[in-house]
Design a protein around this motif. Structure first.
Motif, PDB file in Angstrom:
ATOM      1  N   TYR A  96       0.847  -1.130   0.104  1.00 11.19           N
ATOM      2  CA  TYR A  96      -0.139  -0.133  -0.012  1.00 11.19           C
ATOM      3  C   TYR A  96       0.747   1.394   0.014  1.00 11.19           C
ATOM      4  O   TYR A  96       0.547   2.249  -0.997  1.00 11.19           O
ATOM      5  CB  TYR A  96      -0.836  -0.206   1.382  1.00 11.19           C
ATOM      6  N   GLN A  97       2.130   1.236   0.871  1.00 13.47           N
ATOM      7  CA  GLN A  97       2.738   2.370   0.864  1.00 13.47           C
ATOM      8  C   GLN A  97       3.491   2.517  -0.160  1.00 13.47           C
ATOM      9  O   GLN A  97       3.992   3.878  -0.518  1.00 13.47           O
ATOM     10  CB  GLN A  97       3.631   2.290   2.251  1.00 13.47           C
ATOM     11  N   ARG A 113       1.641   4.836  -2.704  1.00 18.25           N
ATOM     12  CA  ARG A 113       1.303   6.099  -2.038  1.00 18.25           C
ATOM     13  C   ARG A 113       1.888   7.425  -2.821  1.00 18.25           C
ATOM     14  O   ARG A 113       1.334   8.209  -3.443  1.00 18.25           O
ATOM     15  CB  ARG A 113       1.277   6.276  -0.568  1.00 18.25           C
TER      16      ARG A 113
END
Length: 282
Positions: free
Chosen positions: A267-268, A271
């Motif tokens: 997810y990061q 980002r």
């Protein structure tokens, strides 16, 4: 007739799709882990019982060797009819019987294994009976008892025929039979590699394609280096899959936190690029 123009999605939209796909593969791996670890639990427990049975058979073999040593020492005196066998032989054969009884609980070779266990127990009883006779008949009976303990097997060409030798050789044959049965246990049902490898490597392969597509878009559309966190996430997911296919399932206290960390990394990793664009909600 006017042609229909295809609308090419913006790279940032594609990245969102790719992120969903990567996270989906991580979630799928976690789900597969839960299903397989749960279903394979009984099979792994049965394999542990078989391993314990194999260890008991090995211990029985060692004790049979001690019984043979004790009988040899008494036979050298030539007075077995006067002195008896002593405590060494009786204690060793008693422990052989105890180990064989314990091994029965973990038998994985089915009716064949049970039949051979009973056969070996019968050999032990015969040997003990021969020693009882040796106290009355002297050295010749003791020699026959030692032969029943440690005689060589019969041969079919160059290959020994299982369960045709003395007690110690039969114990080795029994141990090899249970080892093969344990091998079959670990390669059947929910521990079958032909099932597990496609099951766990499929999501990893899809995740690899999604990571490669992500790297291509980030490098060519945004002129940035792809995040190393994506590679770490891919490798961690693959490691869980490989462990599930090759060894016993890791505990949930290890596997699930690892996969949760993988999801957070993935997810990061997306980002920074996604934060560069903000689309209004429709």
């Amino acid at each position: 007739m006017t042609g229909v123009r295809l609308r090419v999605p913006h790279p940032i939209v594609v990245l969102r799709w790719l992120r969903v796909g990567v996270l989906g593969m991580v979630a799928l791996t976690a789900l597969l882990y839960l299903v397989v670890a749960n279903r394979a639990g009984e099979e792994v427990a049965a394999a542990h019982r078989t391993t314990t049975a194999i260890q008991h058979i090995g211990a029985a073999y060692d004790e049979a060797g001690k019984a043979d040593d004790a009988l040899r020492a008494v036979s050298r005196t030539g007075a077995i009819d006067l002195t008896g066998t002593g405590n060494g032989f009786a204690n060793a054969t008693g422990r052989v019987a105890s180990h064989l009884t314990s091994a029965t609980e973990g038998n994985a070779a089915g009716e064949q294994g049970l039949s051979h266990l009973q056969f070996v127990q019968g050999q032990l009883d015969t040997c003990v009976q021969m020693i009882s006779n040796a106290v009355l008949d002297g050295a010749p009976a003791a020699a026959r008892a030692r032969d029943a303990l440690d005689s060589a097997p019969e041969y079919d060409g160059k290959n020994p025929v299982p369960f045709t030798g003395g007690l110690r050789r039969s114990l080795r044959d029994l141990q090899e039979l249970e080892i093969q049965a344990r091998h079959d246990q670990l390669r059947s049902g929910w521990r079958n590699p032909h099932l597990l490898w496609p099951l766990f490597m499929g999501p990893v392969a899809v995740m690899l394609l999604l990571v490669c597509a992500t790297g291509y878009i980030v490098a060519h559309r945004f002129r940035r280096y792809p995040s190393p966190a994506l590679v770490v996430a891919l490798l961690a997911t693959a490691s869980i899959g490989v462990i599930m296919c090759t060894t016993e399932p890791p505990t949930a206290a290890i596997a699930l936190p690892v996969l949760a960390a993988v999801g957070a990394l993935a997810y990061q990793a997306y980002r920074p690029r996604l934060a560069e664009y903000r689309f209004p909600h429709s």
